[in-house]
Structures are given as C-alpha cells and as structure tokens.
Write an enzyme that holds these catalytic residues in place. Structure first.
Site, PDB file in Angstrom:
ATOM      1  N   GLY A  50       1.011  -0.912   0.269  1.00 24.28           N
ATOM      2  CA  GLY A  50       0.239  -0.168   0.239  1.00 24.28           C
ATOM      3  C   GLY A  50       1.062   1.657   0.152  1.00 24.28           C
ATOM      4  N   GLU A  51       0.194   1.977   0.639  1.00 21.21           N
ATOM      5  CA  GLU A  51       1.287   3.101   0.755  1.00 21.21           C
ATOM      6  C   GLU A  51       1.536   3.745   2.206  1.00 21.21           C
ATOM      7  OE1 GLU A  51       2.521   5.570  -0.873  1.00 21.21           O
ATOM      8  OE2 GLU A  51       3.688   6.296   1.147  1.00 21.21           O
ATOM      9  N   SER A  52       3.030   3.269   2.586  1.00 23.13           N
ATOM     10  CA  SER A  52       3.467   3.348   4.187  1.00 23.13           C
ATOM     11  C   SER A  52       3.424   4.295   4.812  1.00 23.13           C
ATOM     12  CB  SER A  52       5.279   2.524   4.053  1.00 23.13           C
ATOM     13  OG  SER A  52       6.464   3.778   2.968  1.00 23.13           O
ATOM     14  N   CYS A  82       7.085  -4.961   0.537  1.00 25.35           N
ATOM     15  CA  CYS A  82       6.224  -3.957  -0.212  1.00 25.35           C
ATOM     16  C   CYS A  82       5.817  -2.739   1.095  1.00 25.35           C
ATOM     17  CB  CYS A  82       5.160  -3.630  -1.085  1.00 25.35           C
ATOM     18  SG  CYS A  82       6.170  -2.459  -2.367  1.00 25.35           S
ATOM     19  N   ARG A 111      13.554   3.265   0.481  1.00 24.38           N
ATOM     20  CA  ARG A 111      11.312   3.349  -0.621  1.00 24.38           C
ATOM     21  C   ARG A 111      11.976   3.650  -1.688  1.00 24.38           C
ATOM     22  NH1 ARG A 111       8.217   7.830   1.152  1.00 24.38           N
ATOM     23  NH2 ARG A 111       6.416   6.674  -0.081  1.00 24.38           N
ATOM     24  N   ILE A 140       6.275  -3.149  -7.723  1.00 25.76           N
ATOM     25  CA  ILE A 140       4.611  -1.959  -7.452  1.00 25.76           C
ATOM     26  C   ILE A 140       5.428  -0.960  -6.396  1.00 25.76           C
ATOM     27  CG2 ILE A 140       2.262  -0.462  -7.676  1.00 25.76           C
ATOM     28  CD1 ILE A 140       2.163  -3.458  -7.453  1.00 25.76           C
ATOM     29  N   ARG A 141       6.619   0.238  -7.122  1.00 29.19           N
ATOM     30  CA  ARG A 141       6.958   1.421  -6.699  1.00 29.19           C
ATOM     31  C   ARG A 141       7.275   0.907  -5.211  1.00 29.19           C
ATOM     32  NH1 ARG A 141       5.016   6.657  -6.057  1.00 29.19           N
ATOM     33  NH2 ARG A 141       6.952   6.593  -6.626  1.00 29.19           N
ATOM     34  N   HIS A 181       4.978  -8.230  -4.445  1.00 30.08           N
ATOM     35  CA  HIS A 181       4.044  -8.954  -3.791  1.00 30.08           C
ATOM     36  C   HIS A 181       3.545  -9.837  -4.225  1.00 30.08           C
ATOM     37  CE1 HIS A 181       2.484  -4.622  -2.851  1.00 30.08           C
ATOM     38  NE2 HIS A 181       3.195  -4.279  -3.874  1.00 30.08           N
ATOM     39  N   GLU A 183       1.460 -11.956  -2.348  1.00 29.84           N
ATOM     40  CA  GLU A 183      -0.105 -11.595  -2.618  1.00 29.84           C
ATOM     41  C   GLU A 183      -0.705 -11.610  -4.263  1.00 29.84           C
ATOM     42  OE1 GLU A 183       1.573  -9.310  -1.672  1.00 29.84           O
ATOM     43  OE2 GLU A 183       0.498  -7.730  -1.556  1.00 29.84           O
TER      44      GLU A 183
HETATM   45  N1  GLN Z   1       5.992   3.156  -2.751  1.00 29.19           N
HETATM   46  C1  GLN Z   1       4.967   2.754  -1.312  1.00 29.19           C
HETATM   47  C2  GLN Z   1       5.591   3.191  -0.467  1.00 29.19           C
HETATM   48  O1  GLN Z   1       6.170   3.996   0.044  1.00 29.19           O
HETATM   49  C3  GLN Z   1       5.595   1.053  -2.112  1.00 29.19           C
HETATM   50  C4  GLN Z   1       4.608   0.825  -2.759  1.00 29.19           C
HETATM   51  C5  GLN Z   1       3.855  -1.021  -2.883  1.00 29.19           C
HETATM   52  O2  GLN Z   1       3.444  -1.209  -1.667  1.00 29.19           O
HETATM   53  N2  GLN Z   1       3.126  -1.837  -3.948  1.00 29.19           N
HETATM   54  O3  GLN Z   1       4.753   2.332   0.656  1.00 29.19           O
END
Ligand code: GLN
Length: 209
Positions: A50-52, A82, A111, A140-141, A181, A183
């Site tokens: 997600g977004e940390s 992630c 990150r 993913i990112r 990921h 999952e």
């Molecule tokens: N770039 C996201 C972060 O900094 C992590 C990306 C992800 O969980 N797919 O949290």
C-alpha cells in the site's frame, strides 16, 4: 501441527483482500486487524502493500503503533510485502521525516528504490529454501533492502538488470519481508512459509502452557 492459526492482516490501507485470500488457501484463518484488541488475539500478522507513510499515520491514529512494536518485540511472527517491508524496517531512507516504523527486522530499507521511471516490473527470483523453481515477483514502486543486519537472512536478490544483486526478500527469526507482492501472483509459497512459521510459534507457545 494441523490446526489453523489465526493470522491477522493489518487492514488500515493497502491490498488487504489479496492477503486474506492467500492466507485462507494456505490453511490459516485470516482476520482483519484494525484495533489493539484484534491484534492481541492473532498468532501472526501480515502487513500488506500500500502506502507506507499512510499506514504509518493510521497506525498512530488507531493507537496500534506501540502495541504492534510490543508484539514484535515479544516474537510475534509477521510478514510484510512492499509497504509492509518498509514498516517492518529498523531504518527507512527516502521517506517522510514523520514516518514511523516498527523495528521488526534489523535492516535499512530504501523506499521507491527502483526509481520513478520503473514504476513496476516483474522478475523471476531464486528464493532461498523454496522448492519448485523460481518465483515470479511483481514489484510496484518497490523498496529494496540497502543494509541487512547480522541476524538477517537474505532470501532473494534481483537476478539481473541495473538493480542486479539488490536484496528483495529477508527473514529475521519469525519476521519475513519481501519488496514484491506474492499476494498478487497466485504463487502461495511465501505465504505457506509464513503460515508455517506462525504454526511453529503457536506450537511453542502452547507447549509452554
Ligand atoms: N511505494 C510505496 C511506499 O512507499 C510501497 C508500494 C507498494 O506497497 N506497492 O509505501
């Protein structure tokens, strides 16, 4: 060791559903964790992608940060993918100054390490200790592990390309983290490994009484 352990998925933000499905298929009983009482009940916890920085903020809002740190210190098995990996780190580079992390693994994580131009990519990884060939990994990112502490086992690195050799999966005791990921691919091997760690932890606790 056939009992279904109760495995929480931190459900503040991110790809919670995918982990729930994977855990169920691996023989765990998954449950959502949003409050301290729910955290107290689980045998292990998944921290989703997600977004940390958002999850970090919500951990504080939901008063989960300290209870989660305490459970990790006490040896609760955890798996972060992630953003979950970033949260489990002891040090994070390229994040917000006010972002909190959990110190679940002695590692420094960067990150969005693969750069903005490579938002997402896939690779086939050799994953230590897993049979049945390489693992398709979706990034993913994604972060990478820039420093793995002494007690940290490196499970996978990027096989080729500009980021070749970068660490993307680690384990310290019962805590596992991947930059990618598992999952989302339907390959259940990382979740199986994790559920196995949870079962073992539970069996040890049950033995103690
Ligand atoms: N770039 C996201 C972060 O900094 C992590 C990306 C992800 O969980 N797919 O949290």
């Amino acid at each position: 060791m056939t009992a279904r352990p109760l495995v929480g998925v931190l459900a503040l933000q991110g790809d919670v559903r995918e982990h729930i499905v994977a855990l169920e298929k691996c023989g765990a009983t998954p449950t959502l964790v949003r409050r301290a009482s729910e955290l107290a009940a689980v045998d292990g916890l998944v921290l989703p992608g997600g977004e940390s920085t958002t999850i970090s903020k919500l951990l504080q809002t939901f008063e989960l940060l300290e209870p989660l740190r305490a459970r990790l210190r006490a040896g609760m098995p955890a798996f972060g993918s992630c953003a979950g990996m970033i949260l489990l780190a002891s040090e994070v580079l390229d994040t917000r100054a006010d972002a909190e992390h959990l110190h679940g693994i002695d590692m420094t994580v960067r990150r969005n390490a693969f750069g903005r131009q490579v938002d997402s990519f896939e690779a086939d990884l050799d994953f230590a200790g897993l049979d049945d060939g390489p693992m398709r990994a979706v990034f993913i990112r994604a972060p990478w592990v820039e420093r793995a502490g002494e007690g940290v086992e490196v499970l996978a690195t990027v096989p080729h390309g500009p980021a070749a050799g970068r660490i993307v999966a680690v384990r310290q005791g019962a805590v596992v983290a991947t930059s990618f990921h598992p999952e989302v691919t339907g390959d259940l091997r990382v979740h199986e490994l994790f559920v196995d760690l949870v079962r073992r932890g539970k069996a040890e606790r049950d033995d103690l009484g």
